[in-house]
Design a protein around this motif. Structure first.
Motif, mmCIF file in Angstrom:
data_model
loop_
_atom_site.group_PDB
_atom_site.id
_atom_site.type_symbol
_atom_site.label_atom_id
_atom_site.label_comp_id
_atom_site.label_asym_id
_atom_site.label_seq_id
_atom_site.Cartn_x
_atom_site.Cartn_y
_atom_site.Cartn_z
ATOM 1 N N ALA A 193 25.777 35.295 60.163
ATOM 2 C CA ALA A 193 27.039 35.553 59.402
ATOM 3 C C ALA A 193 27.283 36.810 59.303
ATOM 4 O O ALA A 193 26.532 37.653 58.848
ATOM 5 N N VAL A 194 28.613 37.151 59.372
ATOM 6 C CA VAL A 194 29.158 38.532 59.140
ATOM 7 C C VAL A 194 29.312 38.852 57.734
ATOM 8 O O VAL A 194 29.858 37.988 57.100
ATOM 9 N N ALA A 195 28.688 40.006 57.287
ATOM 10 C CA ALA A 195 28.626 40.077 55.782
ATOM 11 C C ALA A 195 30.159 40.859 55.477
ATOM 12 O O ALA A 195 30.921 41.164 56.441
ATOM 13 N N LEU A 196 30.274 40.979 54.027
ATOM 14 C CA LEU A 196 31.417 41.502 53.964
ATOM 15 C C LEU A 196 32.025 43.066 54.392
ATOM 16 O O LEU A 196 30.915 43.830 54.731
ATOM 17 N N ARG A 197 33.211 43.183 54.578
ATOM 18 C CA ARG A 197 33.430 44.550 55.385
ATOM 19 C C ARG A 197 32.935 45.950 54.429
ATOM 20 O O ARG A 197 32.888 46.659 55.171
ATOM 21 N N ILE A 198 32.969 45.574 52.947
ATOM 22 C CA ILE A 198 32.642 46.874 52.661
ATOM 23 C C ILE A 198 31.447 47.246 52.766
ATOM 24 O O ILE A 198 30.904 48.365 52.480
ATOM 25 N N PHE A 199 30.475 46.377 53.584
ATOM 26 C CA PHE A 199 29.234 46.761 53.884
ATOM 27 C C PHE A 199 29.228 47.454 55.392
ATOM 28 O O PHE A 199 27.837 47.820 55.833
ATOM 29 N N ALA A 200 30.127 47.779 55.756
ATOM 30 C CA ALA A 200 30.441 48.279 57.048
ATOM 31 C C ALA A 200 30.322 49.826 57.279
ATOM 32 O O ALA A 200 30.805 50.388 56.008
ATOM 33 N N ALA A 201 30.197 50.502 58.379
ATOM 34 C CA ALA A 201 30.228 51.941 58.597
ATOM 35 C C ALA A 201 31.563 52.238 58.329
ATOM 36 O O ALA A 201 32.445 51.657 58.915
ATOM 37 N N PRO A 202 32.003 53.420 57.619
ATOM 38 C CA PRO A 202 33.307 53.983 57.702
ATOM 39 C C PRO A 202 34.136 53.923 58.949
ATOM 40 O O PRO A 202 35.342 53.605 59.160
ATOM 41 N N ALA A 203 33.424 54.310 59.968
ATOM 42 C CA ALA A 203 34.027 54.688 61.357
ATOM 43 C C ALA A 203 34.484 53.233 61.846
ATOM 44 O O ALA A 203 35.190 53.300 62.753
ATOM 45 N N VAL A 204 33.830 51.763 61.296
ATOM 46 C CA VAL A 204 34.215 50.736 62.228
ATOM 47 C C VAL A 204 35.201 49.875 61.089
ATOM 48 O O VAL A 204 35.401 48.652 61.707
#
Length: 127
Positions: A48-59
């Motif tokens: 499962a894809v986690a919340l977007r807040i845990f993503a790298a700023p570039a993506v």
């Protein structure tokens, strides 16, 4: 009264020491991944894809269409069954390499393709 103050100081000192040790181990746990390649977004053990807040700023912008209940089923047409499979497949690539992820909405069954460049993990991403 003096005996009570001594006990309080002792337990406070123990608490501070334990807190310090926890911080050191947490720091080591996060930064053992420094310099490794990852998808740029967090994937849970069940893909499962986690919340977007845990993503790298570039993506962050690339992930605008990610919704609750989406999971990764394929990385570059290679079927994956766990988050480890996703990280292993991406970890073999160079940072900046575009990666195609097939995502499935677990509620509707709809699939979509997401293309995101592989990211190098760094302190800037962790915080």
């Amino acid at each position: 009264m003096k005996n009570r103050n001594t006990k309080i100081r002792f337990f406070c000192s123990i608490g501070l020491l334990i807190s310090f040790v926890m911080v050191v181990f947490a720091y080591r746990a996060v930064f053992q991944f420094e310099g490794s390649v990852w998808p740029g977004f967090a994937v849970r053990s069940n893909t499962a894809v986690a919340l977007r807040i845990f993503a790298a700023p570039a993506v962050q912008k690339d992930l605008e269409n990610i919704r609750l209940g989406m999971r990764v089923t394929h990385v570059e047409d290679l079927a994956v069954s766990s988050g480890q499979d996703v990280y292993r497949a991406v970890g073999a690539l160079r940072p900046g390499t575009p990666v195609n992820y097939t995502l499935e909405n677990m509620m509707t069954g709809a699939t979509s393709i997401l293309t995101v460049p592989a990211q190098e993990f760094s302190q800037a991403v962790a915080y």
